[in-house]
Scaffold this motif. Structure first.
Motif, PDB file in Angstrom:
ATOM      1  N   GLU A 234     -88.345 -85.589   7.658  1.00  0.00           N
ATOM      2  CA  GLU A 234     -88.566 -84.936   9.145  1.00  0.00           C
ATOM      3  C   GLU A 234     -88.958 -83.646   8.741  1.00  0.00           C
ATOM      4  OE1 GLU A 234     -85.914 -88.323   8.965  1.00  0.00           O
ATOM      5  OE2 GLU A 234     -85.733 -86.404   8.338  1.00  0.00           O
TER       6      GLU A 234
ATOM      7  N   SER B  19     -79.781 -79.521   5.332  1.00  0.00           N
ATOM      8  CA  SER B  19     -79.249 -80.872   5.346  1.00  0.00           C
ATOM      9  C   SER B  19     -77.678 -80.879   5.688  1.00  0.00           C
ATOM     10  CB  SER B  19     -78.949 -81.208   3.557  1.00  0.00           C
ATOM     11  OG  SER B  19     -80.361 -81.390   3.018  1.00  0.00           O
TER      12      SER B  19
ATOM     13  N   GLU C 293     -82.744 -77.582   0.209  1.00  0.00           N
ATOM     14  CA  GLU C 293     -82.104 -78.431   1.306  1.00  0.00           C
ATOM     15  C   GLU C 293     -81.257 -77.762   2.458  1.00  0.00           C
ATOM     16  OE1 GLU C 293     -82.215 -81.625   1.111  1.00  0.00           O
ATOM     17  OE2 GLU C 293     -82.481 -82.645  -0.711  1.00  0.00           O
TER      18      GLU C 293
ATOM     19  N   THR D 121     -81.230 -78.347  13.160  1.00  0.00           N
ATOM     20  CA  THR D 121     -82.210 -78.250  12.028  1.00  0.00           C
ATOM     21  C   THR D 121     -83.688 -77.830  12.646  1.00  0.00           C
ATOM     22  OG1 THR D 121     -81.293 -80.009  10.751  1.00  0.00           O
ATOM     23  CG2 THR D 121     -83.653 -79.904  10.329  1.00  0.00           C
TER      24      THR D 121
ATOM     25  N   ALA E  36     -85.909 -90.324  10.603  1.00  0.00           N
ATOM     26  CA  ALA E  36     -84.712 -90.153  11.584  1.00  0.00           C
ATOM     27  C   ALA E  36     -85.225 -89.789  12.880  1.00  0.00           C
ATOM     28  CB  ALA E  36     -83.658 -88.938  10.998  1.00  0.00           C
TER      29      ALA E  36
ATOM     30  N   GLN F 102     -85.583 -84.919   3.367  1.00  0.00           N
ATOM     31  CA  GLN F 102     -85.798 -85.255   4.723  1.00  0.00           C
ATOM     32  C   GLN F 102     -87.169 -85.256   4.961  1.00  0.00           C
ATOM     33  OE1 GLN F 102     -82.907 -82.246   5.765  1.00  0.00           O
ATOM     34  NE2 GLN F 102     -82.122 -84.048   6.856  1.00  0.00           N
TER      35      GLN F 102
ATOM     36  N   THR G 135     -86.415 -80.926  -0.228  1.00  0.00           N
ATOM     37  CA  THR G 135     -85.619 -81.894   0.563  1.00  0.00           C
ATOM     38  C   THR G 135     -85.901 -83.251   0.343  1.00  0.00           C
ATOM     39  OG1 THR G 135     -85.662 -82.136   3.160  1.00  0.00           O
ATOM     40  CG2 THR G 135     -87.854 -81.919   1.986  1.00  0.00           C
TER      41      THR G 135
END
Length: 342
Positions: A205, A172, A169, A179, A248, A203, A201
C-alpha cells in the motif's frame, strides 16, 4: 541526488555454532534524483540492511555506493560525519527524546552542529508549519498521538536541509488513515524540497500510494524492479504477486483504491488485469456471449496508481480447450492482461 549502488555485498558472522547471514547479495541499483523510490520485501529479506548500506550507517563488505557520481561508502572521519548530516532518517518507532518537547526534538540536530540559537528557532518554526503542528512546539512528546510523533520525527529529519531522506518502515506503527496522511505529507515535502526519498517497507500500500519506482528484495537480492505501474501490471515473481494479492483495505470507503478481496479460497487459474477505462467495461460478459465458456470470479479489486487505475480479477474460465483458447485471445485483443497460473 542520484544514488547508484554497484554489486553490494554484506555478510554478518553470528558465531561459531551458527552460519553467517548473507544479508545483501550482489545488489546493483539506481535511485534517480528528485523522486520517491520504494524498496519492498518481507521480514528478513535484507531491505533494512540494504538501507543501512545506502545511508552510510554501515560499510559494505564489497561494492560501491555513489551519490551523484561521487563514491561515499569509503568515507571516514569528518568527511563521513559531514555527509551523514545531509541525510535525513525517519524510523518506525519515531526515536524521539521523551525528555524534550516537540520543538526541542526538532532543534536537536541543529544544536549538535553548532547552529546559532536564532537560526535554530527560525528553522523549528518553519518546520512545524510544514508538518502542520505549529501549535505543538512546547508540547511534551508523551501528549502527542502516533501520527503527530511521526510528523515531529519528519521535521527533525529535515532540520539540516538534507538532500536524501530515508524512511525505514515509517508508517508501520500507524493506523491506515494516519498512514495515508503521513504519505501525503512525505509526497508534499518531496515535491517542495526536490528531495530524493527512499522508502523501505513491507507494505505494498505504501508503494502504491507514495512511490514512482520500486525494487522488490528477497533473500538479499533485488528480484524485480521498475515503475510502480509496471510492477502492478506485470508482476514477474511469486513474491511480488503475493504482495499484490494481499493488499490491505483502503481506509476511505469512498475511494477506488481498494484491496484485492477474495471471497472464494479455491480456484482462480487466470489473473486478469484491466487498465483505466477497461475497468468500467463488461468485457467478461461479452466474452461469455461470444464463446462457449463460463467464468467464475474468485477475487477482485481496483487499485488507483499515480498514472493508472488497474482492476484485477482472479477467475476460472471453463469450456473446451479450443473455446477457452479463443476466449483468452479475445480478452488479450481487448487490452486485458492475462496471466495463467500454471
Amino acid at each position: 541526488m542520484e544514488i547508484v549502488l554497484s554489486r553490494l555485498e554484506k555478510t554478518y558472522k553470528t558465531g561459531r555454532s551458527t552460519p553467517a547471514v548473507h544479508a545483501v547479495r550482489d545488489i546493483s541499483l539506481t535511485v534517480p534524483s528528485n523522486g520517491i523510490f520504494g524498496i519492498i520485501g518481507k521480514s528478513g529479506a535484507g531491505k533494512s540492511t540494504l538501507v543501512r548500506l545506502i545511508s552510510l550507517l554501515e560499510p559494505p563488505d564489497s561494492g560501491t555506493v555513489l551519490y551523484d557520481g561521487q563514491r561515499v561508502d569509503n568515507l571516514t572521519g569528518n568527511a563521513l560525519i559531514q555527509r551523514r548530516r545531509r541525510i535525513g532518517m525517519i524510523f518506525q518507532n519515531f526515536n524521539l527524546f521523551s525528555s524534550r518537547t516537540a520543538g526541542q526534538n526538532i532543534a536537536y540536530p541543529l544544536e549538535i552542529c553548532g547552529t546559532p540559537r536564532q537560526e535554530i528557532d527560525a528553522r523549528v518554526r518553519e518546520l512545524l508549519e510544514i508538518v502542520d503542528l505549529a501549535d505543538r512546539r512546547d508540547a511534551p512528546i508523551s501528549t502527542l498521538s502516533g501520527g503527530q510523533k511521526q510528523r515531529i520525527a519528519i521535521a527533525r529529519a529535515l532540520a539540516n536541509r538534507p538532500d536524501i531522506l530515508f524512511c525505514d518502515e515509517a508508517t508501520s506503527a500507524l493506523d491506515p488513515q494516519t498512514t495515508k496522511s503521513i504519505l501525503n505529507l512525505i509526497r508534499k515535502i518531496q515535491a517542495q524540497m526536490n528531495l530524493t526519498v527512499v522508502m523501505i517497507t513491507h507494505q505494498m500500500e505504501v508503494v502504491r500510494d507514495a512511490c514512482s519506482l520500486v525494487a522488490v528484495v528477497h533473500n538479499g537480492c533485488v528480484i524485480e524492479q521498475g515503475t510502480v505501474n509496471d510492477i502492478f501490471l506485470h508482476p514477474a515473481g511469486d513474491v511480488t504477486k503475493e504482495f499484490l494479492a494481499n493488499l490491505a483495505p483502503e481506509p476511505d470507503a469512498a475511494s477506488d483504491k481498494g484491496s484485492i478481496v477474495r471471497w472464494s479460497e479455491g480456484g482462480g487459474k487466470y489473473t486478469l488485469r484491466f487498465v483505466n477505462k477497461l475497468t468500467d467495461e463488461p468485457v467478461l460478459s461479452r466474452m461469455a456471449q461470444k464463446f462457449h465458456v463460463e467464468f467464475n470470479i474468485r477475487a477482485g479489486g481496483i487499485q488507483k496508481l499515480p498514472e493508472n487505475r488497474i482492476g484485477t480479477l482472479i477467475t476460472d474460465i471453463t469450456g473446451s480447450p479450443d473455446e477457452v483458447e479463443h476466449a483468452l485471445a479475445y480478452l488479450k485483443s481487448e487490452g486485458v492482461l492475462v496471466e495463467e497460473d500454471v
